[in-house]
Design an enzyme around this catalytic site. Structure first.
Site, PDB file in Angstrom:
ATOM      1  N   ASP A 185      33.743  45.359  47.443  1.00  0.00           N
ATOM      2  CA  ASP A 185      33.574  46.401  46.262  1.00  0.00           C
ATOM      3  C   ASP A 185      32.295  47.156  46.349  1.00  0.00           C
ATOM      4  O   ASP A 185      31.324  47.042  45.848  1.00  0.00           O
ATOM      5  CB  ASP A 185      33.893  45.843  45.080  1.00  0.00           C
TER       6      ASP A 185
HETATM    7  C1  SPV Z   1      35.583  46.959  38.597  1.00  0.00           C
HETATM    8  O1  SPV Z   1      36.448  46.467  37.977  1.00  0.00           O
HETATM    9  O2  SPV Z   1      35.534  47.495  39.670  1.00  0.00           O
HETATM   10  C2  SPV Z   1      34.257  47.359  37.631  1.00  0.00           C
HETATM   11  C3  SPV Z   1      34.043  46.472  36.981  1.00  0.00           C
HETATM   12  O3  SPV Z   1      33.684  48.277  38.107  1.00  0.00           O
HETATM   13  S1  SPV Z   1      32.563  45.368  37.506  1.00  0.00           S
HETATM   14  O4  SPV Z   1      33.229  44.677  38.394  1.00  0.00           O
HETATM   15  O5  SPV Z   1      32.064  44.762  36.404  1.00  0.00           O
HETATM   16  O6  SPV Z   1      31.671  46.124  38.253  1.00  0.00           O
HETATM   17 MG    MG Z   2      34.060  49.193  39.980  1.00  0.00          MG
END
Ligand code: SPV
Ligand code: MG
Length: 293
Positions: A55
């Site tokens: 991510d």
């Molecule tokens: C996501 O679900 O991608 C978010 C929330 O941005 S977090 O994982 O808390 O960043």
């Molecule tokens: Mg996110």
């Protein structure tokens, strides 16, 4: 009611928490709807994980948008799209808002980190964008939207990045001034203490959004008491699915028998229903009848 109007009307209801659940595809969004939640979070973390990628803006905007668009097709719920930092600078934000709005998305959320961002729960790595630069992105987003019901959420990452309460409040005020409809205040503490403090010191009518992944003890009543308008259960459905898949695969490998895992499987009928098979058969019959006439 169209999903954007629905989201706006939920935002207006006093003492109402908008319960939003993370998904990465149409199926996940449909399950969220079937369980009676209010909205779907097209989660960057979930969509990235579903591609087996970090991510960290490894996927492109087009891939995130396509996942969110499929969710709008599968449900009537408002889709709240996690758009990371807006995929670049103000020019990218302008393109992003045009494309997400055209795709029927109800809301976009952008966060005040630099591109490429890193998931908020990874230690280190968190670099905030200058406050003015991010405010400009919010202004650009609000100027670009055509539908007045389209919602722009500004996500404050300064507690996550360790910049403290004062800076978080200053940033939130600047983003509100720039036109943000909601402020997402993110925290990675194990309890909701700093979220409560932020809320107590947030002297504004602009409602708050929280993502209580690391402080699961918070209750809906506490959220209402602290001016929280939306809670995002960002990734629990995907994490539950991965756990269930791991368990069933491990058992299957060990036993070498499908019998050992039968009671852990959803019946095929349930999956046919999720596919919309009945509607497909109905429409086919309808057009066949017309052929015969
Ligand atoms: C996501 O679900 O991608 C978010 C929330 O941005 S977090 O994982 O808390 O960043
Ligand atoms: Mg996110």
């Amino acid at each position: 009611m169209n999903p954007r109007k629905r989201l706006r009307s939920l935002m207006q209801e006093p003492d109402r928490i908008i319960q939003t659940v993370g998904a990465h595809n149409a199926l996940g969004a449909k399950l969220v709807e079937q369980h009676g939640f209010d909205a779907v979070w097209a989660s960057g973390f979930e969509i990235s994980t579903a591609h087996a990628k970090p991510d960290a803006n490894i996927l492109t905007m087009v891939e995130f948008l396509e996942a969110a668009r499929q969710m709008t097709d599968a449900t009537h719920l408002p889709i709240i799209a996690d758009c990371d930092t807006g995929f670049g600078n103000v020019n990218n934000v302008i393109r992003m808002v045009r494309d997400y709005e055209k795709a029927g998305i109800a809301a976009v959320c952008i966060e005040d980190k630099v591109f490429p961002k890193m998931n908020s729960f990874i230690p280190g790595f968190q670099t905030l964008a200058p406050k003015d630069e991010f405010s400009a992105k919010i202004r650009a987003a609000k100027d670009t939207q055509r539908d007045p019901d389209f919602v722009v959420i500004a996500r404050v990452e300064s507690l996550i990045a360790g910049h403290g309460m004062e800076e978080s409040l200053e940033r939130a005020a600047a983003y509100e001034e720039a036109g943000a409809d909601l402020i997402l205040i993110h925290s990675k503490q194990k309890d909701p203490g700093e979220i409560f403090e932020f809320s107590r010191r947030w002297n504004s009518d602009t409602p708050l959004v929280i993502v209580p992944t690391t402080y699961p003890s918070i209750t809906l009543t506490e959220m209402i008491e602290h001016n929280v308008k939306m809670v995002i259960y960002a990734n629990q459905a995907l994490r539950a699915a991965v756990k269930a898949m791991n368990q069933v695969l491990a058992q299957l490998k060990e036993s070498g028998s499908l019998l050992a895992i039968q009671d852990q499987l959803s019946p095929m009928d349930q999956l046919f229903e999720l596919q919309g098979l009945k509607d497909m058969i109905k429409q086919e019959e309808q057009y066949r009848r017309q052929e015969v006439r």
